[in-house]
Motif scaffolding. Structure first.
Motif, PDB file in Angstrom:
ATOM      1  N   TYR A  81       4.179  -0.706 -12.279  1.00 55.57           N
ATOM      2  CA  TYR A  81       4.723  -1.422 -13.445  1.00 55.57           C
ATOM      3  C   TYR A  81       6.214  -1.219 -13.715  1.00 55.57           C
ATOM      4  O   TYR A  81       6.847  -2.097 -14.286  1.00 55.57           O
ATOM      5  CB  TYR A  81       3.945  -1.058 -14.725  1.00 55.57           C
ATOM      6  CG  TYR A  81       3.883   0.415 -15.043  1.00 55.57           C
ATOM      7  CD1 TYR A  81       4.888   1.063 -15.760  1.00 55.57           C
ATOM      8  CD2 TYR A  81       2.781   1.171 -14.642  1.00 55.57           C
ATOM      9  CE1 TYR A  81       4.805   2.411 -16.062  1.00 55.57           C
ATOM     10  CE2 TYR A  81       2.684   2.512 -14.945  1.00 55.57           C
ATOM     11  CZ  TYR A  81       3.701   3.132 -15.648  1.00 55.57           C
ATOM     12  OH  TYR A  81       3.622   4.464 -15.939  1.00 55.57           O
ATOM     13  N   LEU A  82       6.827  -0.111 -13.279  1.00 57.44           N
ATOM     14  CA  LEU A  82       8.213   0.115 -13.667  1.00 57.44           C
ATOM     15  C   LEU A  82       9.177  -0.881 -13.027  1.00 57.44           C
ATOM     16  O   LEU A  82      10.164  -1.289 -13.655  1.00 57.44           O
ATOM     17  CB  LEU A  82       8.632   1.546 -13.328  1.00 57.44           C
ATOM     18  CG  LEU A  82       8.044   2.641 -14.214  1.00 57.44           C
ATOM     19  CD1 LEU A  82       8.621   4.001 -13.831  1.00 57.44           C
ATOM     20  CD2 LEU A  82       8.291   2.357 -15.697  1.00 57.44           C
ATOM     21  N   ARG A  83       8.910  -1.290 -11.778  1.00 59.42           N
ATOM     22  CA  ARG A  83       9.783  -2.286 -11.143  1.00 59.42           C
ATOM     23  C   ARG A  83       9.644  -3.658 -11.801  1.00 59.42           C
ATOM     24  O   ARG A  83      10.542  -4.487 -11.692  1.00 59.42           O
ATOM     25  CB  ARG A  83       9.482  -2.393  -9.650  1.00 59.42           C
ATOM     26  CG  ARG A  83      10.040  -1.253  -8.822  1.00 59.42           C
ATOM     27  CD  ARG A  83      11.543  -1.225  -8.772  1.00 59.42           C
ATOM     28  NE  ARG A  83      12.024  -0.133  -7.929  1.00 59.42           N
ATOM     29  CZ  ARG A  83      13.289   0.256  -7.842  1.00 59.42           C
ATOM     30  NH1 ARG A  83      14.215  -0.360  -8.561  1.00 59.42           N
ATOM     31  NH2 ARG A  83      13.642   1.238  -7.056  1.00 59.42           N
ATOM     32  N   ASP A  84       8.534  -3.874 -12.494  1.00 65.48           N
ATOM     33  CA  ASP A  84       8.406  -5.109 -13.262  1.00 65.48           C
ATOM     34  C   ASP A  84       9.224  -5.049 -14.550  1.00 65.48           C
ATOM     35  O   ASP A  84       9.742  -6.061 -15.025  1.00 65.48           O
ATOM     36  CB  ASP A  84       6.931  -5.370 -13.608  1.00 65.48           C
ATOM     37  CG  ASP A  84       6.083  -5.650 -12.376  1.00 65.48           C
ATOM     38  OD1 ASP A  84       6.630  -6.214 -11.404  1.00 65.48           O
ATOM     39  OD2 ASP A  84       4.894  -5.300 -12.382  1.00 65.48           O
ATOM     40  N   SER A 135      11.932  -2.750 -15.069  1.00 68.76           N
ATOM     41  CA  SER A 135      13.301  -2.257 -14.908  1.00 68.76           C
ATOM     42  C   SER A 135      14.385  -3.332 -14.969  1.00 68.76           C
ATOM     43  O   SER A 135      15.468  -3.061 -15.519  1.00 68.76           O
ATOM     44  CB  SER A 135      13.430  -1.461 -13.607  1.00 68.76           C
ATOM     45  OG  SER A 135      13.102  -2.243 -12.472  1.00 68.76           O
ATOM     46  N   PRO A 136      14.191  -4.557 -14.432  1.00 74.31           N
ATOM     47  CA  PRO A 136      15.275  -5.541 -14.528  1.00 74.31           C
ATOM     48  C   PRO A 136      15.685  -5.863 -15.961  1.00 74.31           C
ATOM     49  O   PRO A 136      16.859  -6.180 -16.221  1.00 74.31           O
ATOM     50  CB  PRO A 136      14.704  -6.776 -13.825  1.00 74.31           C
ATOM     51  CG  PRO A 136      13.687  -6.233 -12.880  1.00 74.31           C
ATOM     52  CD  PRO A 136      13.081  -5.078 -13.608  1.00 74.31           C
ATOM     53  N   GLN A 187      12.654   8.728 -17.568  1.00 77.56           N
ATOM     54  CA  GLN A 187      13.456   9.193 -16.436  1.00 77.56           C
ATOM     55  C   GLN A 187      13.191   8.355 -15.196  1.00 77.56           C
ATOM     56  O   GLN A 187      14.107   7.954 -14.478  1.00 77.56           O
ATOM     57  CB  GLN A 187      13.132  10.665 -16.149  1.00 77.56           C
ATOM     58  CG  GLN A 187      13.897  11.238 -14.954  1.00 77.56           C
ATOM     59  CD  GLN A 187      13.013  12.020 -14.006  1.00 77.56           C
ATOM     60  OE1 GLN A 187      11.894  12.422 -14.358  1.00 77.56           O
ATOM     61  NE2 GLN A 187      13.485  12.235 -12.797  1.00 77.56           N
ATOM     62  N   GLN A 188      11.919   8.063 -14.941  1.00 80.54           N
ATOM     63  CA  GLN A 188      11.563   7.278 -13.762  1.00 80.54           C
ATOM     64  C   GLN A 188      12.056   5.839 -13.892  1.00 80.54           C
ATOM     65  O   GLN A 188      12.476   5.220 -12.907  1.00 80.54           O
ATOM     66  CB  GLN A 188      10.045   7.311 -13.566  1.00 80.54           C
ATOM     67  CG  GLN A 188       9.573   6.806 -12.223  1.00 80.54           C
ATOM     68  CD  GLN A 188       9.969   7.725 -11.077  1.00 80.54           C
ATOM     69  OE1 GLN A 188      10.260   8.896 -11.295  1.00 80.54           O
ATOM     70  NE2 GLN A 188      10.013   7.199  -9.876  1.00 80.54           N
ATOM     71  N   GLY A 204      19.757   2.489  -9.349  1.00 79.33           N
ATOM     72  CA  GLY A 204      19.900   1.824  -8.052  1.00 79.33           C
ATOM     73  C   GLY A 204      20.099   0.331  -8.192  1.00 79.33           C
ATOM     74  O   GLY A 204      20.860  -0.288  -7.431  1.00 79.33           O
ATOM     75  N   GLU A 205      19.435  -0.264  -9.182  1.00 78.37           N
ATOM     76  CA  GLU A 205      19.588  -1.701  -9.399  1.00 78.37           C
ATOM     77  C   GLU A 205      20.999  -2.040  -9.883  1.00 78.37           C
ATOM     78  O   GLU A 205      21.588  -3.034  -9.443  1.00 78.37           O
ATOM     79  CB  GLU A 205      18.537  -2.179 -10.397  1.00 78.37           C
ATOM     80  CG  GLU A 205      17.129  -2.125  -9.821  1.00 78.37           C
ATOM     81  CD  GLU A 205      16.039  -2.469 -10.817  1.00 78.37           C
ATOM     82  OE1 GLU A 205      14.857  -2.443 -10.432  1.00 78.37           O
ATOM     83  OE2 GLU A 205      16.365  -2.783 -11.986  1.00 78.37           O
ATOM     84  N   VAL A 206      21.536  -1.219 -10.772  1.00 79.37           N
ATOM     85  CA  VAL A 206      22.919  -1.419 -11.215  1.00 79.37           C
ATOM     86  C   VAL A 206      23.874  -1.274 -10.038  1.00 79.37           C
ATOM     87  O   VAL A 206      24.815  -2.066  -9.873  1.00 79.37           O
ATOM     88  CB  VAL A 206      23.284  -0.429 -12.339  1.00 79.37           C
ATOM     89  CG1 VAL A 206      24.784  -0.464 -12.634  1.00 79.37           C
ATOM     90  CG2 VAL A 206      22.500  -0.750 -13.608  1.00 79.37           C
ATOM     91  N   ALA A 207      23.644  -0.270  -9.185  1.00 83.23           N
ATOM     92  CA  ALA A 207      24.514  -0.056  -8.022  1.00 83.23           C
ATOM     93  C   ALA A 207      24.457  -1.234  -7.055  1.00 83.23           C
ATOM     94  O   ALA A 207      25.491  -1.684  -6.534  1.00 83.23           O
ATOM     95  CB  ALA A 207      24.120   1.237  -7.309  1.00 83.23           C
TER      96      ALA A 207
END
Length: 262
Positions: free
Chosen positions: A37-40, A42-43, A92-93, A100-103
């Protein structure tokens, strides 16, 4: 793939650039909560951070702060402290996904960012392990058997993480290319080790030393402690200490028996 980065990206544009298949399919770097679920989520936070002007390193520093606070919350021997570590570990996760997405969106990926990311994970996982000893002791003290057990657990958790990172260090010093993050490279080549690895997958106690799993175990023990007066946390600490010894030895054997150093 987008060639230009709009100032106000849509969620679809962020997913296209910041979550390529090379990120979503990593065998060792993506935690199960990220897949689940976090990658869903995080954006949505990444877009907020981008609009607020955060750099990738600034997001990582926020992640490190959450790591420190999660250890502090673990050492607070109350149910509220246990709930706090679960919330902070999840945050934190989530921030670990976002930095990484910002980078990738800003095209600012760097060794410095990787280094800070590692600092965050070491701080969270080793810190929670050490603080579990404080929690089992009922509070901070100069010395006690539980404080010592927490320190020993923190050391073993650190050694377990070092065994992973030393693979990359060793390959670099040997002039080898970066190891592909795929399952086939991690599988031991000898029969006995392969069998042991399959057995470990059936009872994956070696996975409990991530901040997410540790936080959930701390919470479960805290709930039981409401009825048994702190004994559940002490049992958890001793069980994790025994598991950590087995994990460190098994991890070392698995690394040496796989293709990771070839």
């Amino acid at each position: 793939m987008l060639t230009e980065r709009p100032a106000r990206p849509t969620i679809a544009q962020l997913r296209e650039v910041t979550q390529p298949p090379s990120v979503r399919t990593r065998a060792g770097a993506e935690h199960w909560v990220a897949h689940l679920y976090l990658r869903d989520l995080s954006p949505y936070l990444t877009r907020v951070l981008l609009r607020a002007g955060f750099s990738a390193d600034a997001v990582t520093w926020l992640m490190i702060l959450c790591a420190v606070l999660s250890a502090v919350s673990t050492g607070w021997p109350t149910l509220a402290g246990a709930v706090g570590v679960v919330v902070l570990a999840q945050l934190q996760q989530l921030l670990d996904c976002c930095d990484g997405e910002v980078a990738r969106w800003r095209q600012t990926s760097s060794p410095r960012g990787v280094y800070l990311d590692r600092v965050g994970h070491y701080t969270a996982e080793c810190g929670i392990a050490v603080a579990l000893g404080v929690r089992a002791n009922g509070g901070l003290a100069l010395s006690s058997v539980w404080i010592s057990a927490g320190l020993a657990l923190g050391l073993l958790v650190c050694l377990n993480k070092v065994e992973n990172d030393l693979v990359h260090v060793s390959r670099h010093y040997a002039g080898l290319t970066q190891m592909a993050d795929v399952e086939s490279v991690r599988v031991p080549q000898r029969g006995l080790l392969r069998t042991a690895r399959r057995a470990a997958r059936l009872v994956p106690f070696h996975r409990i030393f991530h901040s997410i799993e540790m936080s959930l175990l701390v919470l479960a023990a805290a709930v039981v402690d409401l009825f048994v007066g702190g004994y559940a946390t002490r049992v958890l600490l001793l069980a994790m200490l025994a598991s950590a010894v087995v994990t460190v030895v098994g991890h070392l054997a698995a690394v040496l028996g796989s293709a990771r150093l070839r």
